[in-house]
Scaffold this motif. Structure first.
Motif, PDB file in Angstrom:
ATOM      1  N   ASP A   2      35.227  28.842  41.978  1.00 54.19           N
ATOM      2  CA  ASP A   2      36.401  29.175  41.183  1.00 54.19           C
ATOM      3  C   ASP A   2      36.027  29.987  39.946  1.00 54.19           C
ATOM      4  O   ASP A   2      34.858  30.113  39.590  1.00 54.19           O
ATOM      5  CB  ASP A   2      37.200  27.935  40.817  1.00 54.19           C
ATOM      6  CG  ASP A   2      36.477  27.016  39.851  1.00 54.19           C
ATOM      7  OD1 ASP A   2      35.340  27.326  39.458  1.00 54.19           O
ATOM      8  OD2 ASP A   2      37.064  25.984  39.488  1.00 54.19           O
ATOM      9  N   ARG A   3      37.045  30.520  39.304  1.00 55.60           N
ATOM     10  CA  ARG A   3      36.842  31.420  38.176  1.00 55.60           C
ATOM     11  C   ARG A   3      36.056  30.759  37.041  1.00 55.60           C
ATOM     12  O   ARG A   3      35.173  31.363  36.456  1.00 55.60           O
ATOM     13  CB  ARG A   3      38.190  31.906  37.668  1.00 55.60           C
ATOM     14  CG  ARG A   3      38.067  32.800  36.486  1.00 55.60           C
ATOM     15  CD  ARG A   3      39.342  33.282  35.906  1.00 55.60           C
ATOM     16  NE  ARG A   3      40.534  32.723  36.459  1.00 55.60           N
ATOM     17  CZ  ARG A   3      41.750  33.008  36.032  1.00 55.60           C
ATOM     18  NH1 ARG A   3      41.898  33.849  35.054  1.00 55.60           N
ATOM     19  NH2 ARG A   3      42.803  32.466  36.563  1.00 55.60           N
ATOM     20  N   ILE A   6      32.417  30.658  37.834  1.00 56.77           N
ATOM     21  CA  ILE A   6      31.836  32.003  37.766  1.00 56.77           C
ATOM     22  C   ILE A   6      31.558  32.374  36.307  1.00 56.77           C
ATOM     23  O   ILE A   6      30.467  32.838  35.974  1.00 56.77           O
ATOM     24  CB  ILE A   6      32.779  33.034  38.425  1.00 56.77           C
ATOM     25  CG1 ILE A   6      32.826  32.793  39.935  1.00 56.77           C
ATOM     26  CG2 ILE A   6      32.348  34.462  38.104  1.00 56.77           C
ATOM     27  CD1 ILE A   6      33.955  33.503  40.648  1.00 56.77           C
ATOM     28  N   ILE A   7      32.528  32.128  35.436  1.00 55.73           N
ATOM     29  CA  ILE A   7      32.359  32.448  34.016  1.00 55.73           C
ATOM     30  C   ILE A   7      31.284  31.548  33.407  1.00 55.73           C
ATOM     31  O   ILE A   7      30.459  32.012  32.615  1.00 55.73           O
ATOM     32  CB  ILE A   7      33.694  32.333  33.257  1.00 55.73           C
ATOM     33  CG1 ILE A   7      34.701  33.350  33.793  1.00 55.73           C
ATOM     34  CG2 ILE A   7      33.490  32.491  31.756  1.00 55.73           C
ATOM     35  CD1 ILE A   7      34.265  34.812  33.683  1.00 55.73           C
ATOM     36  N   SER A  31      27.950  39.703  38.081  1.00 55.79           N
ATOM     37  CA  SER A  31      29.061  38.827  38.455  1.00 55.79           C
ATOM     38  C   SER A  31      29.604  39.137  39.847  1.00 55.79           C
ATOM     39  O   SER A  31      30.214  38.281  40.478  1.00 55.79           O
ATOM     40  CB  SER A  31      30.195  38.943  37.440  1.00 55.79           C
ATOM     41  OG  SER A  31      30.874  40.177  37.584  1.00 55.79           O
ATOM     42  N   TYR A  33      31.907  41.479  40.290  1.00 60.36           N
ATOM     43  CA  TYR A  33      33.264  41.983  40.095  1.00 60.36           C
ATOM     44  C   TYR A  33      33.214  43.332  39.398  1.00 60.36           C
ATOM     45  O   TYR A  33      32.216  43.675  38.769  1.00 60.36           O
ATOM     46  CB  TYR A  33      34.086  41.011  39.223  1.00 60.36           C
ATOM     47  CG  TYR A  33      34.373  39.711  39.910  1.00 60.36           C
ATOM     48  CD1 TYR A  33      35.454  39.581  40.768  1.00 60.36           C
ATOM     49  CD2 TYR A  33      33.554  38.610  39.725  1.00 60.36           C
ATOM     50  CE1 TYR A  33      35.714  38.387  41.416  1.00 60.36           C
ATOM     51  CE2 TYR A  33      33.797  37.413  40.360  1.00 60.36           C
ATOM     52  CZ  TYR A  33      34.887  37.308  41.208  1.00 60.36           C
ATOM     53  OH  TYR A  33      35.134  36.131  41.846  1.00 60.36           O
ATOM     54  N   HIS A  37      37.958  44.001  36.093  1.00 56.43           N
ATOM     55  CA  HIS A  37      38.405  42.672  36.515  1.00 56.43           C
ATOM     56  C   HIS A  37      37.617  41.586  35.779  1.00 56.43           C
ATOM     57  O   HIS A  37      38.190  40.577  35.356  1.00 56.43           O
ATOM     58  CB  HIS A  37      38.265  42.506  38.028  1.00 56.43           C
ATOM     59  CG  HIS A  37      38.760  41.194  38.515  1.00 56.43           C
ATOM     60  ND1 HIS A  37      40.098  40.858  38.498  1.00 56.43           N
ATOM     61  CD2 HIS A  37      38.109  40.114  38.997  1.00 56.43           C
ATOM     62  CE1 HIS A  37      40.240  39.634  38.957  1.00 56.43           C
ATOM     63  NE2 HIS A  37      39.045  39.160  39.268  1.00 56.43           N
ATOM     64  N   LEU A  38      36.319  41.797  35.612  1.00 55.20           N
ATOM     65  CA  LEU A  38      35.498  40.815  34.915  1.00 55.20           C
ATOM     66  C   LEU A  38      35.976  40.624  33.479  1.00 55.20           C
ATOM     67  O   LEU A  38      36.075  39.490  33.009  1.00 55.20           O
ATOM     68  CB  LEU A  38      34.027  41.229  34.922  1.00 55.20           C
ATOM     69  CG  LEU A  38      33.091  40.316  34.129  1.00 55.20           C
ATOM     70  CD1 LEU A  38      33.081  38.911  34.720  1.00 55.20           C
ATOM     71  CD2 LEU A  38      31.695  40.896  34.086  1.00 55.20           C
ATOM     72  N   MET A  41      39.141  38.605  33.551  1.00 51.69           N
ATOM     73  CA  MET A  41      38.830  37.237  33.948  1.00 51.69           C
ATOM     74  C   MET A  41      38.122  36.488  32.811  1.00 51.69           C
ATOM     75  O   MET A  41      38.433  35.336  32.519  1.00 51.69           O
ATOM     76  CB  MET A  41      37.940  37.270  35.207  1.00 51.69           C
ATOM     77  CG  MET A  41      37.784  35.952  35.888  1.00 51.69           C
ATOM     78  SD  MET A  41      37.072  36.093  37.550  1.00 51.69           S
ATOM     79  CE  MET A  41      35.454  36.723  37.215  1.00 51.69           C
ATOM     80  N   SER A  44      40.694  35.739  30.022  1.00 49.02           N
ATOM     81  CA  SER A  44      41.669  34.707  30.386  1.00 49.02           C
ATOM     82  C   SER A  44      41.025  33.332  30.486  1.00 49.02           C
ATOM     83  O   SER A  44      41.680  32.322  30.255  1.00 49.02           O
ATOM     84  CB  SER A  44      42.383  35.069  31.690  1.00 49.02           C
ATOM     85  OG  SER A  44      41.513  34.943  32.789  1.00 49.02           O
ATOM     86  N   THR A  45      39.746  33.278  30.793  1.00 46.43           N
ATOM     87  CA  THR A  45      39.048  32.001  30.920  1.00 46.43           C
ATOM     88  C   THR A  45      38.539  31.484  29.585  1.00 46.43           C
ATOM     89  O   THR A  45      38.636  30.299  29.296  1.00 46.43           O
ATOM     90  CB  THR A  45      37.864  32.132  31.907  1.00 46.43           C
ATOM     91  OG1 THR A  45      38.369  32.618  33.158  1.00 46.43           O
ATOM     92  CG2 THR A  45      37.189  30.796  32.140  1.00 46.43           C
ATOM     93  N   GLY A 143      40.141  25.927  35.352  1.00 42.42           N
ATOM     94  CA  GLY A 143      40.143  27.380  35.234  1.00 42.42           C
ATOM     95  C   GLY A 143      39.968  27.900  33.823  1.00 42.42           C
ATOM     96  O   GLY A 143      40.108  29.076  33.579  1.00 42.42           O
TER      97      GLY A 143
END
Length: 152
Positions: A2-3, A6-7, A31, A33, A37-38, A41, A44-45, A143
């Motif tokens: 999940d995101r 990944i972060i 990553s 991506y 997009h990275l 992401m 937002s994370t 998330g």
């Protein structure tokens, strides 16, 4: 994966590569991506821009080096990939409210050192600045990387 995971993994990787060139293209390639997009992401994370996060972490590591070593300001600036001492000094003053030379001479009393704090299992990434106090202790849930301490 999940995101948040990944972060989380990306934050760990960034932390171990702060003294190496971290171009956005390279971080995005790590990553898997696109850089666009990275960045969306990451923001937002974590709630923070990727480039700003890397710069703030580098400056925090540089602040630690200023306090713990007798190395020249130029050497420290170059170690953390600033183009010149003046550009390093401007960025440092913007983040910490004082020049690197003044910061080095100022006693650390009442200030939390700008250094990673050890943890038994997961790293704590600490960043000190006049306006922002980031502490990431490696936990992302639902998330979101929620272990960021807020504004001072």
């Amino acid at each position: 994966m999940d995101r948040a995971n990944i972060i989380h993994d990306l934050l760990d990787w960034i932390e171990t590569h702060l003294d190496q060139p971290l171009l956005l293209d390279n971080v995005a390639a790590k990553s898997g991506y696109s850089k666009w997009h990275l960045q969306r992401m990451f923001r937002s994370t974590t709630g923070h821009a990727l480039g700003s996060y890397i710069r703030e972490r580098r400056l925090s590591q540089a602040a630690q080096a200023l306090r713990s070593t007798p190395r020249s300001i130029l050497d420290i600036a170059l170690q953390f990939h600033f183009d010149s001492q003046p550009s390093f000094s401007r960025a440092f003053k913007k983040q910490f409210g004082k020049t690197p030379a003044v910061y080095r001479r100022t006693p650390a009393q009442g200030m939390t050192e700008a250094s990673p704090q050890s943890s038994a299992q997961q790293p704590n990434y600490h960043n000190e600045s006049p306006n922002l106090h980031l502490l990431y202790n490696g936990k992302c849930t639902d998330g979101k990387c929620t272990q960021w301490m807020g504004q001072r």
